[in-house]
Design an enzyme around this catalytic site. Structure first.
Site, PDB file in Angstrom:
ATOM      1  N   ASP A  35       0.847  -1.189   0.000  1.00 11.73           N
ATOM      2  CA  ASP A  35       0.000   0.000   0.000  1.00 11.73           C
ATOM      3  C   ASP A  35       0.887   1.246   0.000  1.00 11.73           C
ATOM      4  O   ASP A  35       1.700   1.439   0.904  1.00 11.73           O
ATOM      5  CB  ASP A  35      -0.888  -0.022   1.250  1.00 11.73           C
ATOM      6  CG  ASP A  35      -1.952   1.072   1.227  1.00 11.73           C
ATOM      7  OD1 ASP A  35      -2.084   1.747   0.199  1.00 11.73           O
ATOM      8  OD2 ASP A  35      -2.638   1.236   2.255  1.00 11.73           O
ATOM      9  N   ASP A 137      -3.196   2.473  -5.993  1.00 11.50           N
ATOM     10  CA  ASP A 137      -2.050   2.593  -5.094  1.00 11.50           C
ATOM     11  C   ASP A 137      -1.879   1.406  -4.148  1.00 11.50           C
ATOM     12  O   ASP A 137      -1.167   1.498  -3.150  1.00 11.50           O
ATOM     13  CB  ASP A 137      -2.144   3.888  -4.283  1.00 11.50           C
ATOM     14  CG  ASP A 137      -3.389   3.936  -3.412  1.00 11.50           C
ATOM     15  OD1 ASP A 137      -4.298   3.115  -3.614  1.00 11.50           O
ATOM     16  OD2 ASP A 137      -3.458   4.809  -2.515  1.00 11.50           O
ATOM     17  N   GLU A 138      -2.513   0.269  -4.438  1.00 10.81           N
ATOM     18  CA  GLU A 138      -2.322  -0.903  -3.595  1.00 10.81           C
ATOM     19  C   GLU A 138      -2.507  -2.189  -4.390  1.00 10.81           C
ATOM     20  O   GLU A 138      -3.317  -2.261  -5.311  1.00 10.81           O
ATOM     21  CB  GLU A 138      -3.267  -0.885  -2.391  1.00 10.81           C
ATOM     22  CG  GLU A 138      -4.726  -0.755  -2.728  1.00 10.81           C
ATOM     23  CD  GLU A 138      -5.604  -0.659  -1.481  1.00 10.81           C
ATOM     24  OE1 GLU A 138      -5.320  -1.362  -0.488  1.00 10.81           O
ATOM     25  OE2 GLU A 138      -6.577   0.103  -1.515  1.00 10.81           O
TER      26      GLU A 138
END
Length: 426
Positions: A35, A137-138
């Site tokens: 993350d 974003d993860e």
């Protein structure tokens, strides 16, 4: 439990063995959740610094948001200093400005964010083909069968350091045996951290958290749980399962299972045809002998070639990368005389490249192997000068090895000449 069988095929000696550890690897999945810390703000900061700006907006009271002239513009990301002033993600810029009068607002750039996200993916794909891009974003990574004698926690720290050193932003990495626990672990203290959440750690690390922090728990459900006296995740875990189903239906079962760390969902990955396949390893101690580096390269080549064949593709270029203890990078590449997917040819070429650029005594801390200019197996042109009989033997050998790895686990079979090479990597 240990047994072995020696295969003598052509000039290769292979050893097949099955251990309790391999069986454990099958039972317990090896999952990471990566993350990005404060992604939009971090990525905007990097873009500005690369453009020549001297101010790092991560160190001031700043947010990423829309048009500030519109009272409806919202906060998409905030710096730590803005957070300390009470600014929250999702509130209007007008509300944020009331809390933090000196707040500086910067516009987001989706194309740039997508580029940074793809840069992260390029690093992660070196570790496993099974990656679920959960959001921009993860990512979830299924590392089961991809550890090559290493441990999951070591890979997590390696990814954490590589992203920071190579891309300039930081990530939290959650380490667990299922997606839920990996996701929960990555949300522990931030930024730039690696956290584990194994089954035996659930009571001490997860049950004391507010029930609102349980993954996939809706905002409308939280007041209902509070009214039932359920304040923490541990309170929820200790409820009667059938009672929770009666009150909340299927969602009640999901909440109860999640609070007890139960999650059987798979990492949902799309197996795209790659343009290149590579792997690298950061050595915990500097290696100075070429023979030792050759063993490390053989270990890397075996995994790269294995993944190449899984995609049913052939390589035309081999690249070897070395990083010294002083963080100086060297890389050489060579175009192959004919496309190949066999371990022997790739390894021999990688050794040639190592001989070209390495001088004995130079302390090496990272070794990488990569193959590029990939083509589909059906597009391969047969070399006029190749020894087709030997190539067929090698293909059969690689095929047998791949089948054994797929059936019994990646570490179930190895070349007799590198039985102890994992010790070098460790």
């Amino acid at each position: 439990l240990y047994f072995s069988t020696v295969f003598l095929l052509d000039i290769y000696e292979l050893m097949f063995y099955n251990k309790c550890g391999d069986n454990m690897e099958k039972k317990q999945r090896q999952i990471l959740h990566v993350d990005v810390n404060n992604a939009f703000l971090s990525w905007t900061a990097i873009d500005r610094l690369e453009a020549g700006e001297t101010l790092d907006i991560r160190n001031i009271e700043a947010v990423i948001g829309g048009d500030e002239s519109k009272r409806s513009g919202i906060v998409l990301a905030k710096s730590m200093k803005a957070k300390k002033k009470g600014v929250t993600t999702g509130e209007t810029l007008y509300q944020a400005r009331l809390k933090c009068p000196n707040l500086q607002v910067f516009k987001g750039e989706y194309k740039s964010y997508l580029k940074h996200s793809n840069d992260l993916y390029k690093i992660l794909i070196e570790y496993t083909d099974k990656i679920e891009r959960f959001s921009i974003d993860e990512c979830f990574l299924d590392m089961t069968g991809y550890l090559i004698g290493d441990t999951l926690i070591n890979k997590a720290y390696e990814i954490n350091k590589r992203v920071k050193n190579e891309l300039g932003f930081t990530v939290n990495v959650g380490v667990a045996h299922n997606k839920l626990l990996a996701k929960m672990a990555s949300d522990f203290s931030k930024p730039d951290k690696v956290h584990t959440l194994y089954e035996e750690e659930i009571p001490s690390k997860m049950w004391a958290l507010p029930v609102s922090e349980l993954f996939m728990l809706g905002k409308k459900t939280i007041p209902k749980l509070y009214a039932m006296g359920i304040k923490t995740i541990g309170d929820l875990a200790k409820q009667d399962k059938e009672y929770m189903i009666k009150i909340f239906g299927k969602h009640g079962l999901l909440m109860w299972e999640y609070s007890n760390g139960i999650d059987n969902s798979e990492v949902k990955y799309i197996q795209e045809k790659p343009k290149g396949i590579g792997n690298s390893v950061t050595l915990p101690i500097d290696v100075r002998e070429k023979v030792a580096l050759e063993k490390v390269i053989l270990t890397l080549v075996e995994q790269v070639a294995y993944r190449l064949r899984k995609y049913n593709m052939y390589a035309n270029v081999v690249n070897v990368q070395l990083r010294t203890s002083e963080f100086k990078d060297f890389s050489h590449q060579k175009k192959l005389s004919s496309s190949t997917a066999n371990t022997k040819d790739i390894y021999n070429t990688a050794k040639e490249l190592l001989n070209e650029m390495y001088k004995n005594g130079t302390p090496i801390r990272l070794v990488g192997v990569r193959v590029d200019n990939l083509v589909e197996k059906g597009e391969v042109q047969i070399s006029l000068f190749g020894n087709t009989e030997n190539e067929k033997k090698q293909e059969k050998l690689d095929s047998v090895v791949d089948q054994l790895k797929q059936k019994y686990g990646y570490n179930s079979i190895t070349r007799a000449g590198k039985l102890h090479s994992e010790d070098v990597i460790k």
